[in-house]
Design an enzyme around this catalytic site. Structure first.
Site, PDB file in Angstrom:
ATOM      1  N   HIS A 174      -2.446   6.993  -2.359  1.00  0.00           N
ATOM      2  CA  HIS A 174      -3.511   7.217  -2.998  1.00  0.00           C
ATOM      3  C   HIS A 174      -4.789   6.861  -2.651  1.00  0.00           C
ATOM      4  CE1 HIS A 174      -0.627   8.939  -6.229  1.00  0.00           C
ATOM      5  NE2 HIS A 174       0.152   7.916  -5.888  1.00  0.00           N
ATOM      6  N   TYR A 175      -5.963   7.270  -3.125  1.00  0.00           N
ATOM      7  CA  TYR A 175      -7.025   6.491  -3.268  1.00  0.00           C
ATOM      8  C   TYR A 175      -7.626   6.496  -4.452  1.00  0.00           C
ATOM      9  CZ  TYR A 175      -9.908  10.701  -2.660  1.00  0.00           C
ATOM     10  OH  TYR A 175     -10.526  12.051  -2.818  1.00  0.00           O
ATOM     11  N   THR A 176      -8.235   5.486  -5.102  1.00  0.00           N
ATOM     12  CA  THR A 176      -8.521   5.078  -6.431  1.00  0.00           C
ATOM     13  C   THR A 176      -9.914   5.926  -6.665  1.00  0.00           C
ATOM     14  OG1 THR A 176     -10.048   3.258  -5.861  1.00  0.00           O
ATOM     15  CG2 THR A 176      -7.548   2.830  -6.278  1.00  0.00           C
TER      16      THR A 176
ATOM     17  N   GLU B 114      -1.900   2.564  -4.616  1.00  0.00           N
ATOM     18  CA  GLU B 114      -3.511   2.997  -4.975  1.00  0.00           C
ATOM     19  C   GLU B 114      -4.273   1.971  -4.036  1.00  0.00           C
ATOM     20  OE1 GLU B 114      -4.952   5.292  -6.572  1.00  0.00           O
ATOM     21  OE2 GLU B 114      -3.714   6.050  -7.941  1.00  0.00           O
TER      22      GLU B 114
ATOM     23  N   HIS C  86      -0.966  11.910  -2.176  1.00  0.00           N
ATOM     24  CA  HIS C  86      -0.883  12.729  -3.305  1.00  0.00           C
ATOM     25  C   HIS C  86      -1.253  14.174  -3.235  1.00  0.00           C
ATOM     26  CE1 HIS C  86      -2.138  11.808  -8.027  1.00  0.00           C
ATOM     27  NE2 HIS C  86      -1.154  12.732  -7.621  1.00  0.00           N
TER      28      HIS C  86
ATOM     29  N   ASP D  60      -6.389  13.345  -2.382  1.00  0.00           N
ATOM     30  CA  ASP D  60      -6.283  12.211  -1.990  1.00  0.00           C
ATOM     31  C   ASP D  60      -5.143  11.559  -1.265  1.00  0.00           C
ATOM     32  OD1 ASP D  60      -5.112  12.144  -4.629  1.00  0.00           O
ATOM     33  OD2 ASP D  60      -4.768  10.055  -4.552  1.00  0.00           O
TER      34      ASP D  60
END
Length: 814
Positions: free
Chosen positions: A45-47, A117, A178, A188
């Site tokens: 994921h990226y935040t 993340e 994700h 993401d």
């Protein structure tokens, strides 16, 4: 730490039998061979937010979590000098990072995955859309994705290798983003995530270039069907259903796949390069599934697809003698054809006859004697024809048993001034109104196969945006292009539908979802194609997609063609029941435009321009003329201050200058890119005259047949519920539409009007067609902010009926 947890942490439980103390109750543990590890997936994921906010969301606030968080260098909110991996949840525990998700047949992956993340902050902009048509990777959504931090990626590779070592059930295809497991909700870790770098480090899946090239050689020639692409995507892991339609779920899934494996080509299109990469991955990781997919691919190449009915290249093709002769001798080898006095042509395709007697309107014509087998002959019929229905008869074909074929072409439009017909009154009316302030017009009249009038009046562009008169107005010409507004419904969309129906590719009695499978829910399954054509489906008159303050709410705001079409297919509510009443609606024809595109596999403008206008030799009838080589000075102007109604309206991206060469209709321009089923076509009086002659001919022109007479009859016949409605076409009926057709039109006359100031009339009883093109909206506007009127619409020329009436009088009185 207990004895058990210590062993769990180290992953050192074996098949040995252990005696363990848990409180005061002893139990015996024996490792079964029938088990697997709980963790099956590693999700990246990226935040989308910085470190400080990420910690607050993932640790302190409820609802979201992940197993690990990787900070980013140069993040002012990160308190340490050196980047460190931060564990937030034990790998053996459940973290809430995946949400509603699917991969390789498993759902709700929080229970079966480890989530990482990564602090990375993209910027995305997109308007709100309804949940049932939301597209995470919609082209209208603008996202800027920054590069990932190199040090961050080093830590990610180190962490991921450890996770894979501790969780051996995570295979290469189970390291995902994700967006892979929730493509309609998330995008993401984005297209800048270095999947290939991870693959080179032994993490995740990738394809072999040589294998991609192998499939590219195949698929660049014949690409897999949408259904096969959907099956392959699902076989790889994605949650996509096989509908054989490039529907929203498929567009989102393809975009997610491309972000992972083709990040330089994120289009959502099911193109050959995406198919090549997908099948290369299937060959590498799922070879058994690939075998089945390729078997289906080969089958697709050999399946007999129902081919369109090939229309004729003549109005009458008569094989002599008749293949199925009647027992009534004097009805055989005879027939009729349409022609005009002094015009007409006969082509004889001789098979093996040496002689024949051919009669036109009872007179024998001179043909070659003897006839040569396998020879074609062409004869002028100019001395034998009259206006209307002409007869032919063939006798004495010799030798006995010989045969030949007669072909009669469709009439074409002749340019001839009607010297005996005076159009003085209609010319006087229009010219006087031009002198009084009406901007301009073009009037074309077709009678008995001749363009007997093509006149121009006034100016094509008269005003500047502020309403002041131009020092040098742009004069109107006979070949000026006009935005024909809702006449687009007839001369683009209806023409396309009539052609498809004539070819057997469309049945208007079928439900719309037969052709558009996603058109379901809320009663859509009951709506027939015919219901849209008769404006009885129950849709509202308009939905102002281009404005956030449209009456259905901001969720129906769209200035992107793809999302507008998704809204049309699954979002627009009905405001009336089916067949309760005729409610004229642009929505009906927007959907019919989508229907044409789905059946043909082409954009609406490509289809009508390439398959209808070009075969007719029409070069001045196009969508988006400024994008296709036309200059503004060839086109009549419309509203003075864009779509503002003289500064009374304002919305996102509103145009404020004089409109000239861009479609006026706001829905067509903003929400559908200028190409719509209800508006957007530009044409001239001459081109429209040819199209109307084609209708008067019964569906053909010269050696081209576009429609069958049966389909023209089907589309132009009166509906039982209201005689002023055909299928799309409006009808004169018995005087019910005098404002449009005037008082003299026959009950069989049909045509349409356009908001910009255009009107068409086709009257088969009189073999007559009239087109009046005006730029009535190219005038200042008077009135209050809520009750206002274009000055041009106050003139009789801008109200249609009077001009049409005077044209009929000139012809009928003569």
């Amino acid at each position: 730490m207990t004895f058990v947890s210590w062993f769990k942490k180290l992953g050192l439980l074996t098949t040995a039998t252990l005696l363990v103390s848990c409180a005061s109750t002893p139990y015996e543990f024996t490792q079964s061979a029938n088990y697997s590890h709980r963790v099956k997936f590693l999700v990246m994921h990226y935040t989308a937010i910085d470190y400080e906010k990420s910690m607050r969301v993932l640790v302190e606030e409820g609802g979201l979590s992940a197993h690990y968080l990787l900070p980013e260098s140069n993040d002012a909110s990160y308190p340490e000098d050196e980047l460190k991996i931060i564990q937030l949840v034990d790998e053996h525990d459940r973290a809430w990072h995946a949400g509603r998700s699917f991969w390789q047949g498993r759902e709700d992956l929080n229970d079966q995955s480890i989530g990482i993340e990564i602090v990375n902050v993209p910027t995305c902009h997109y308007p709100e859309v309804p949940a049932d048509v939301h597209m995470e990777n919609d082209a209208s959504k603008l996202c800027i994705f920054p590069d990932y931090d190199a040090k961050q990626m080093e830590l990610l590779i180190e962490l991921s290798k450890g996770i894979l070592a501790r969780n051996p059930d995570i295979g290469p295809t189970q390291v995902v983003g994700h967006s892979d497991i929730a493509p309609s909700r998330k995008n993401d870790p984005g297209p800048r995530f270095p999947w290939y770098q991870l693959y080179k480090a032994g993490i995740g899946a990738w394809y072999e270039s040589e294998t991609v090239d192998k499939y590219w050689q195949q698929f660049s020639l014949v690409k897999p069907s949408i259904a096969l692409m959907q099956k392959a995507l699902r076989g790889y892991g994605y949650d996509v259903q096989a509908t054989n339609q490039l529907d929203p779920q498929t567009l989102d899934t393809l975009s997610a796949f491309q972000m992972h494996f083709l990040p330089w080509h994120v289009s959502g299109n099911a193109d050959a390069r995406s198919a090549s990469v997908l099948f290369a991955l299937m060959e590498k990781y799922f070879p058994k599934k690939l075998t089945k997919l390729m078997a289906q691919y080969e089958k697709e190449q050999t399946v007999d697809v129902a081919k369109p009915i090939i229309l004729s290249n003549a109005q009458v093709v008569a094989r002599i003698p008749d293949n199925n002769p009647s027992s009534r001798l004097l009805v055989n080898d005879r027939g009729t054809f349409k022609a005009y006095k002094g015009r007409g042509e006969l082509i004889i395709e001789n098979t093996n006859a040496t002689s024949a007697d051919i009669f036109i309107n009872g007179e024998k014509i001179n043909i070659a004697n003897p006839l040569t087998p396998q020879q074609h002959y062409k004869y002028s019929l100019s001395k034998r024809t009259h206006n209307g229905t002409n007869t032919f008869k063939v006798d004495n074909v010799m030798p006995e048993g010989a045969s030949l074929t007669l072909r009669f072409s469709y009439p074409t439009l002749a340019n001839k001034t009607a010297k005996k017909v005076s159009f003085k009154e209609v010319d006087t009316l229009i010219n006087e109104e031009v002198n009084q302030g009406f901007p301009g017009a073009v009037l074309a009249v077709v009678k008995d196969g001749q363009l007997i009038k093509l006149s121009h009046y006034g100016d094509a562009k008269k005003y500047s945006a502020d309403g002041s008169l131009l020092a040098h107005p742009q004069k109107m010409h006979a070949d000026t292009l006009f935005d024909i507004a809702s006449n687009t419904k007839m001369f683009a969309t209806n023409f396309a539908l009539m052609k498809l129906a004539s070819e057997g590719q469309l049945d208007v009695e079928k439900p719309l979802f037969y052709y558009l499978p996603e058109f379901r829910g809320a009663g859509r399954e009951q709506r027939l194609v015919k219901d849209l054509l008769t404006h009885s489906a129950g849709y509202p008159a308009v939905v102002d997609f281009h404005r956030k303050d449209n009456k259905f709410g901001e969720r129906f705001f769209s200035q992107n063609s793809l999302r507008t079409k998704n809204l049309l297919l699954t979002g627009i509510p009905f405001v009336a029941g089916r067949n309760v009443r005729h409610l004229y609606s642009d929505i009906d024809y927007m959907l019919l435009g989508v229907l044409v595109e789905r059946i043909t596999g082409q954009s609406l403008d490509s289809y009508v321009e390439g398959q209808i206008y070009q075969p007719l030799g029409l070069t001045q009838t196009v969508y988006n003329p400024l994008q296709k080589g036309f200059s503004k000075n060839k086109i009549a102007a419309t509203e003075l201050q864009g779509n503002t109604r003289g500064g009374r309206l304002e919305f996102e991206n509103v145009r404020t200058t004089v409109l000239q060469g861009q479609v006026h209709d706001e829905k067509a321009f903003y929400a559908l890119g200028g190409v719509a089923g209800h508006a957007g076509l530009f044409s001239t009086g001459h081109d429209l005259s040819i199209m109307m002659q084609l209708l008067l001919n019964g569906g053909g022109y010269g050696n081209k047949q576009l429609f069958t007479p049966q389909v023209i009859e089907q589309f132009t016949n009166a509906q039982a519920s209201n005689e002023t409605y055909g299928l799309g076409w409006r009808r004169a009926g018995h005087g019910a539409q005098k404002w449009h057709f005037g008082p003299y039109a026959s009950a069989q006359a049909y045509g349409h009007t356009g908001w910009t100031g255009t009107v068409t009339v086709i009257d088969p009883v009189y073999d007559l067609a009239i087109v009046l093109l005006t730029n009535a909206r190219h005038t200042p506007i008077e009135g209050s902010d809520t009750h206002y009127e274009f000055i041009g619409k106050k003139f009789e020329t801008g109200k249609y009926g009077s001009v049409i009436s005077l044209v009929y009088e000139a012809l009928l009185n003569h």
